[in-house]
Design a protein around this motif. Structure first.
Motif, PDB file in Angstrom:
ATOM      1  N   ILE A 100      44.355  39.939  52.060  1.00 38.02           N
ATOM      2  CA  ILE A 100      44.090  41.324  52.466  1.00 38.02           C
ATOM      3  C   ILE A 100      43.572  42.142  51.290  1.00 38.02           C
ATOM      4  CG2 ILE A 100      45.153  43.448  53.299  1.00 38.02           C
ATOM      5  CD1 ILE A 100      46.966  41.794  55.039  1.00 38.02           C
ATOM      6  N   ASN A 101      44.211  42.019  50.130  1.00 42.36           N
ATOM      7  CA  ASN A 101      43.736  42.752  48.958  1.00 42.36           C
ATOM      8  C   ASN A 101      42.348  42.276  48.531  1.00 42.36           C
ATOM      9  OD1 ASN A 101      45.529  44.831  48.069  1.00 42.36           O
ATOM     10  ND2 ASN A 101      47.030  43.269  47.542  1.00 42.36           N
ATOM     11  N   ASP A 102      42.094  40.988  48.589  1.00 40.36           N
ATOM     12  CA  ASP A 102      40.761  40.480  48.259  1.00 40.36           C
ATOM     13  C   ASP A 102      39.718  41.035  49.224  1.00 40.36           C
ATOM     14  OD1 ASP A 102      41.795  39.075  46.157  1.00 40.36           O
ATOM     15  OD2 ASP A 102      41.828  37.143  47.195  1.00 40.36           O
ATOM     16  N   PHE A 103      40.083  41.121  50.510  1.00 38.19           N
ATOM     17  CA  PHE A 103      39.167  41.650  51.517  1.00 38.19           C
ATOM     18  C   PHE A 103      38.864  43.126  51.258  1.00 38.19           C
ATOM     19  CE2 PHE A 103      38.535  43.725  55.671  1.00 38.19           C
ATOM     20  CZ  PHE A 103      37.396  43.056  56.093  1.00 38.19           C
ATOM     21  N   LEU A 104      39.901  43.920  50.967  1.00 38.70           N
ATOM     22  CA  LEU A 104      39.710  45.345  50.704  1.00 38.70           C
ATOM     23  C   LEU A 104      38.911  45.577  49.425  1.00 38.70           C
ATOM     24  CD1 LEU A 104      43.265  46.692  51.628  1.00 38.70           C
ATOM     25  CD2 LEU A 104      41.181  46.793  53.016  1.00 38.70           C
ATOM     26  N   LEU A 105      39.171  44.782  48.403  1.00 35.80           N
ATOM     27  CA  LEU A 105      38.417  44.911  47.152  1.00 35.80           C
ATOM     28  C   LEU A 105      36.966  44.496  47.352  1.00 35.80           C
ATOM     29  CD1 LEU A 105      41.052  43.496  44.624  1.00 35.80           C
ATOM     30  CD2 LEU A 105      40.276  45.869  44.796  1.00 35.80           C
ATOM     31  N   GLY A 106      36.757  43.459  48.157  1.00 36.61           N
ATOM     32  CA  GLY A 106      35.396  42.994  48.405  1.00 36.61           C
ATOM     33  C   GLY A 106      34.557  44.009  49.155  1.00 36.61           C
ATOM     34  N   LEU A 107      35.179  44.760  50.061  1.00 37.05           N
ATOM     35  CA  LEU A 107      34.455  45.788  50.811  1.00 37.05           C
ATOM     36  C   LEU A 107      34.348  47.103  50.048  1.00 37.05           C
ATOM     37  CD1 LEU A 107      35.832  45.304  54.443  1.00 37.05           C
ATOM     38  CD2 LEU A 107      33.668  44.496  53.492  1.00 37.05           C
ATOM     39  N   THR A 130      39.072  49.846  48.283  1.00 37.94           N
ATOM     40  CA  THR A 130      39.980  50.208  47.199  1.00 37.94           C
ATOM     41  C   THR A 130      39.491  49.558  45.919  1.00 37.94           C
ATOM     42  OG1 THR A 130      42.277  50.103  46.434  1.00 37.94           O
ATOM     43  CG2 THR A 130      41.482  48.257  47.735  1.00 37.94           C
ATOM     44  N   ASP A 131      39.776  50.194  44.805  1.00 36.83           N
ATOM     45  CA  ASP A 131      39.317  49.664  43.526  1.00 36.83           C
ATOM     46  C   ASP A 131      40.386  48.895  42.770  1.00 36.83           C
ATOM     47  OD1 ASP A 131      40.905  51.792  43.065  1.00 36.83           O
ATOM     48  OD2 ASP A 131      39.571  52.811  41.634  1.00 36.83           O
ATOM     49  N   GLN A 132      41.580  48.803  43.342  1.00 36.60           N
ATOM     50  CA  GLN A 132      42.646  48.014  42.740  1.00 36.60           C
ATOM     51  C   GLN A 132      43.571  47.504  43.833  1.00 36.60           C
ATOM     52  OE1 GLN A 132      44.878  50.488  40.090  1.00 36.60           O
ATOM     53  NE2 GLN A 132      45.338  52.036  41.631  1.00 36.60           N
ATOM     54  N   PRO A 133      44.275  46.401  43.584  1.00 37.05           N
ATOM     55  CA  PRO A 133      45.149  45.842  44.622  1.00 37.05           C
ATOM     56  C   PRO A 133      46.235  46.824  45.040  1.00 37.05           C
ATOM     57  CG  PRO A 133      44.804  44.266  42.839  1.00 37.05           C
ATOM     58  CD  PRO A 133      44.232  45.574  42.376  1.00 37.05           C
ATOM     59  N   LEU A 134      46.586  46.759  46.309  1.00 35.01           N
ATOM     60  CA  LEU A 134      47.630  47.613  46.865  1.00 35.01           C
ATOM     61  C   LEU A 134      48.992  46.949  46.658  1.00 35.01           C
ATOM     62  CD1 LEU A 134      45.903  48.665  50.215  1.00 35.01           C
ATOM     63  CD2 LEU A 134      45.917  49.894  48.026  1.00 35.01           C
ATOM     64  N   ASP A 135      49.826  47.572  45.835  1.00 33.19           N
ATOM     65  CA  ASP A 135      51.123  46.979  45.534  1.00 33.19           C
ATOM     66  C   ASP A 135      52.130  47.154  46.664  1.00 33.19           C
ATOM     67  OD1 ASP A 135      50.284  46.143  43.015  1.00 33.19           O
ATOM     68  OD2 ASP A 135      50.787  48.072  42.084  1.00 33.19           O
ATOM     69  N   TRP A 136      51.935  48.137  47.534  1.00 35.59           N
ATOM     70  CA  TRP A 136      52.930  48.424  48.556  1.00 35.59           C
ATOM     71  C   TRP A 136      52.868  47.480  49.751  1.00 35.59           C
ATOM     72  CZ3 TRP A 136      50.695  49.454  53.206  1.00 35.59           C
ATOM     73  CH2 TRP A 136      49.384  49.941  53.204  1.00 35.59           C
ATOM     74  N   LEU A 137      51.911  46.561  49.751  1.00 33.93           N
ATOM     75  CA  LEU A 137      51.818  45.627  50.870  1.00 33.93           C
ATOM     76  C   LEU A 137      52.932  44.594  50.856  1.00 33.93           C
ATOM     77  CD1 LEU A 137      47.969  44.955  51.084  1.00 33.93           C
ATOM     78  CD2 LEU A 137      49.355  46.398  52.577  1.00 33.93           C
TER      79      LEU A 137
END
Length: 301
Positions: free
Chosen positions: A150-157, A160-167
């Motif tokens: 999920i973080n890779d997907f969000l960063l790829g699009l 977000t510019d950094q991984p989401l720690d709250w996931l």
């Protein structure tokens, strides 16, 4: 054999055993595996203890230790904060499982026409139970972690510019795991209640000009309340006493009542853990009593 016992045996052969004798094996199992453990837990909760042993002497210091500092109105004590956190998880899990479970049950009851397809969908709902709950929880780590999909997907699009720690290892992941694990306990009783609804009532409401939402809210929901209450009891009681899900998905950083009892047991503080278990049992029983006031489950079933 005594002559006096022969008429009794003949009467038993003709009419069967008395109800008390028929129920005695089940009553014995109930006493041995339910009542007796509860009595032992209550008894141990009043025992004294040291770092090395339990002392079977009546004392109330375990309960006093649990509620120590709770009389201060300005600062909430640890026990109240822990119960508040547990109630929050229970409420979020209950609401999420209710919405999902009601939707799935409604679809299967009113939009799936054949019993065979309903059976197939039921099997799909229970397939996750063929494996361990811990494995099912761990399967979320590759998805929700900092380097997860999920973080890779969000960063790829570029969302977000950094991984989401709250996931992951957060209250969000704990509630997500609860919904994943316990939604089926909401689906089954609601579906069973919906299948008992007389379809002629829905047709009558439709002929009277009721819209789909009006039929849902004024006909289906009231007639499904027994299943909703039963599913709510299942989900709330499971979440209130859970410690594995909160420990794994919370990264051992989130407190709950069940987690506190598990930690106290691991440190051999059995009287204190028993006192906490008794308090938790009373709280859960009060919740169940409140839910059963909304509908007479025995009468409806």
């Amino acid at each position: 054999m005594k002559p006096a016992s022969r008429p009794m045996l003949a009467r038993w052969r003709l009419h069967g055993l008395p109800a008390g004798l028929q129920a005695s094996p089940y009553a014995l199992v109930f006493l041995l595996f339910f009542v007796l453990p509860l009595v032992l837990i209550v008894a141990v909760s009043f025992w004294d203890s040291t770092e090395y042993e339990m002392i079977p002497a009546f004392t109330g210091k375990n309960y006093a230790e649990i509620f120590a500092g709770c009389s201060n109105a300005q600062d909430m004590c640890v026990t109240f904060r822990t119960y508040l956190s547990t109630f929050r998880f229970s409420a979020l899990a209950w609401l999420s499982t209710l919405l999902i479970g009601f939707t799935v049950a409604y679809f299967m009851a009113f939009h799936v026409r054949t019993a065979r397809m309903q059976t197939v969908l039921f099997v799909l709902c229970i397939i996750p139970f063929w494996t361990s709950n811990v494995i099912r929880m761990i399967s979320w780590v590759p998805l929700l972690g900092r380097n997860g999909l999920i973080n890779d997907f969000l960063l790829g699009l570029g969302i977000t510019d950094q991984p989401l720690d709250w996931l992951l290892f957060s209250p969000f992941s704990v509630v997500l795991a609860f919904v994943h694990l316990f939604t089926v306990f909401m689906i089954v009783p609601i579906f069973n209640a919906m299948m008992r609804i007389d379809r002629s009532l829905i047709e009558a409401a439709r002929d009277a000009g009721a819209s789909g939402w009006q039929i849902l809210w004024h006909v289906i929901v009231p007639l499904s309340r027994t299943g909703i209450i039963i599913g709510s009891i299942f989900v709330i009681t499971l979440v209130m006493g859970d410690f594995v899900t909160i420990g794994v998905m919370g990264g051992q950083q989130i407190a709950s009542v069940g987690k506190i009892i598990q930690v106290q047991t691991s440190y051999l503080q059995f009287p204190l853990a028993a006192a906490n278990a008794v308090i938790l049992l009373l709280v859960v029983l009060m919740i169940i009593w409140g839910l059963t006031r909304l509908v007479d489950i025995r009468k409806e079933l």
